[in-house]
Design a protein around this motif. Structure first.
Motif, PDB file in Angstrom:
ATOM      1  N   ASP A   8       0.862  -1.173   0.000  1.00 46.91           N
ATOM      2  CA  ASP A   8       0.000   0.000   0.000  1.00 46.91           C
ATOM      3  C   ASP A   8       0.906   1.233   0.000  1.00 46.91           C
ATOM      4  O   ASP A   8       2.011   1.203   0.559  1.00 46.91           O
ATOM      5  CB  ASP A   8      -0.879  -0.042   1.253  1.00 46.91           C
ATOM      6  CG  ASP A   8      -1.873   1.072   1.295  1.00 46.91           C
ATOM      7  OD1 ASP A   8      -1.596   2.074   1.994  1.00 46.91           O
ATOM      8  OD2 ASP A   8      -2.924   0.961   0.636  1.00 46.91           O
ATOM      9  N   LYS A   9       0.440   2.320  -0.610  1.00 48.35           N
ATOM     10  CA  LYS A   9       1.264   3.529  -0.748  1.00 48.35           C
ATOM     11  C   LYS A   9       1.833   4.015   0.584  1.00 48.35           C
ATOM     12  O   LYS A   9       2.949   4.512   0.638  1.00 48.35           O
ATOM     13  CB  LYS A   9       0.456   4.648  -1.396  1.00 48.35           C
ATOM     14  CG  LYS A   9       0.162   4.426  -2.847  1.00 48.35           C
ATOM     15  CD  LYS A   9      -0.659   5.566  -3.414  1.00 48.35           C
ATOM     16  CE  LYS A   9      -1.084   5.253  -4.830  1.00 48.35           C
ATOM     17  NZ  LYS A   9      -1.927   6.331  -5.391  1.00 48.35           N
ATOM     18  N   ALA A  10       1.077   3.880   1.650  1.00 45.25           N
ATOM     19  CA  ALA A  10       1.520   4.356   2.959  1.00 45.25           C
ATOM     20  C   ALA A  10       2.738   3.592   3.481  1.00 45.25           C
ATOM     21  O   ALA A  10       3.451   4.081   4.356  1.00 45.25           O
ATOM     22  CB  ALA A  10       0.378   4.257   3.968  1.00 45.25           C
ATOM     23  N   TRP A  11       2.995   2.428   2.941  1.00 46.61           N
ATOM     24  CA  TRP A  11       4.092   1.581   3.416  1.00 46.61           C
ATOM     25  C   TRP A  11       5.249   1.493   2.433  1.00 46.61           C
ATOM     26  O   TRP A  11       6.286   0.906   2.739  1.00 46.61           O
ATOM     27  CB  TRP A  11       3.566   0.175   3.717  1.00 46.61           C
ATOM     28  CG  TRP A  11       2.652   0.185   4.888  1.00 46.61           C
ATOM     29  CD1 TRP A  11       1.294   0.317   4.878  1.00 46.61           C
ATOM     30  CD2 TRP A  11       3.022   0.124   6.258  1.00 46.61           C
ATOM     31  NE1 TRP A  11       0.804   0.330   6.146  1.00 46.61           N
ATOM     32  CE2 TRP A  11       1.843   0.204   7.027  1.00 46.61           C
ATOM     33  CE3 TRP A  11       4.241  -0.018   6.927  1.00 46.61           C
ATOM     34  CZ2 TRP A  11       1.848   0.169   8.408  1.00 46.61           C
ATOM     35  CZ3 TRP A  11       4.238  -0.058   8.309  1.00 46.61           C
ATOM     36  CH2 TRP A  11       3.059   0.037   9.030  1.00 46.61           C
TER      37      TRP A  11
ATOM     38  N   ASP B 212       7.600   3.386   1.480  1.00 45.40           N
ATOM     39  CA  ASP B 212       8.902   3.951   1.834  1.00 45.40           C
ATOM     40  C   ASP B 212       9.468   3.376   3.128  1.00 45.40           C
ATOM     41  O   ASP B 212      10.480   3.839   3.634  1.00 45.40           O
ATOM     42  CB  ASP B 212       8.808   5.471   1.930  1.00 45.40           C
ATOM     43  CG  ASP B 212       7.878   5.938   3.041  1.00 45.40           C
ATOM     44  OD1 ASP B 212       7.057   5.133   3.525  1.00 45.40           O
ATOM     45  OD2 ASP B 212       7.968   7.122   3.420  1.00 45.40           O
ATOM     46  N   LYS B 213       8.837   2.341   3.650  1.00 49.57           N
ATOM     47  CA  LYS B 213       9.277   1.737   4.911  1.00 49.57           C
ATOM     48  C   LYS B 213      10.345   0.673   4.664  1.00 49.57           C
ATOM     49  O   LYS B 213      10.467   0.120   3.579  1.00 49.57           O
ATOM     50  CB  LYS B 213       8.098   1.102   5.649  1.00 49.57           C
ATOM     51  CG  LYS B 213       6.929   2.020   5.892  1.00 49.57           C
ATOM     52  CD  LYS B 213       7.279   3.119   6.850  1.00 49.57           C
ATOM     53  CE  LYS B 213       6.046   3.971   7.141  1.00 49.57           C
ATOM     54  NZ  LYS B 213       6.353   5.233   7.718  1.00 49.57           N
TER      55      LYS B 213
ATOM     56  N   ALA C 227      -1.061  -3.710   5.042  1.00 47.41           N
ATOM     57  CA  ALA C 227       0.025  -2.970   4.383  1.00 47.41           C
ATOM     58  C   ALA C 227       0.286  -3.522   2.995  1.00 47.41           C
ATOM     59  O   ALA C 227       0.865  -2.844   2.147  1.00 47.41           O
ATOM     60  CB  ALA C 227       1.300  -3.031   5.226  1.00 47.41           C
TER      61      ALA C 227
ATOM     62  N   LYS D  81      -0.668  -4.463  -0.694  1.00 43.91           N
ATOM     63  CA  LYS D  81      -1.591  -3.919  -1.688  1.00 43.91           C
ATOM     64  C   LYS D  81      -2.717  -4.922  -1.943  1.00 43.91           C
ATOM     65  O   LYS D  81      -2.468  -6.104  -2.183  1.00 43.91           O
ATOM     66  CB  LYS D  81      -0.852  -3.608  -2.981  1.00 43.91           C
ATOM     67  CG  LYS D  81      -1.663  -2.795  -3.984  1.00 43.91           C
ATOM     68  CD  LYS D  81      -0.819  -2.440  -5.186  1.00 43.91           C
ATOM     69  CE  LYS D  81       0.020  -1.235  -4.840  1.00 43.91           C
ATOM     70  NZ  LYS D  81       0.687  -0.645  -6.009  1.00 43.91           N
TER      71      LYS D  81
END
Length: 72
Positions: free
Chosen positions: A11-14, A16-17, A29, A31
């Protein structure tokens, strides 16, 4: 060494983790996995994190069966 395009599976929110952060993240997390589906995985199999899902024995069994089929 394994590699994966994180933008395609997270998912976009994850996106860069770090990998350790993603493994500790809820399965939502990933997609395409909704919070509701994550709740159902928790209820059915006790899955809380991406790491839990990866370690689920049924996933390993299904992957082994698919590999056997692909090898024929």
């Amino acid at each position: 060494m394994a590699s994966i395009d994180l933008d395609k599976v997270l998912d976009k929110a994850w996106a860069d983790k770090s990998v350790p952060e993603v493994l500790a993240a809820p399965v939502s997390a990933l997609k395409g996995v909704s919070d509701r589906q994550g709740d159902l995985l928790k209820e059915a199999f006790g899955i809380k994190t991406v790491a839990d899902l990866a370690e689920l024995k049924y996933v390993g069994w299904a992957q082994a069966l698919a590999a056997l089929d692909a090898a024929k």
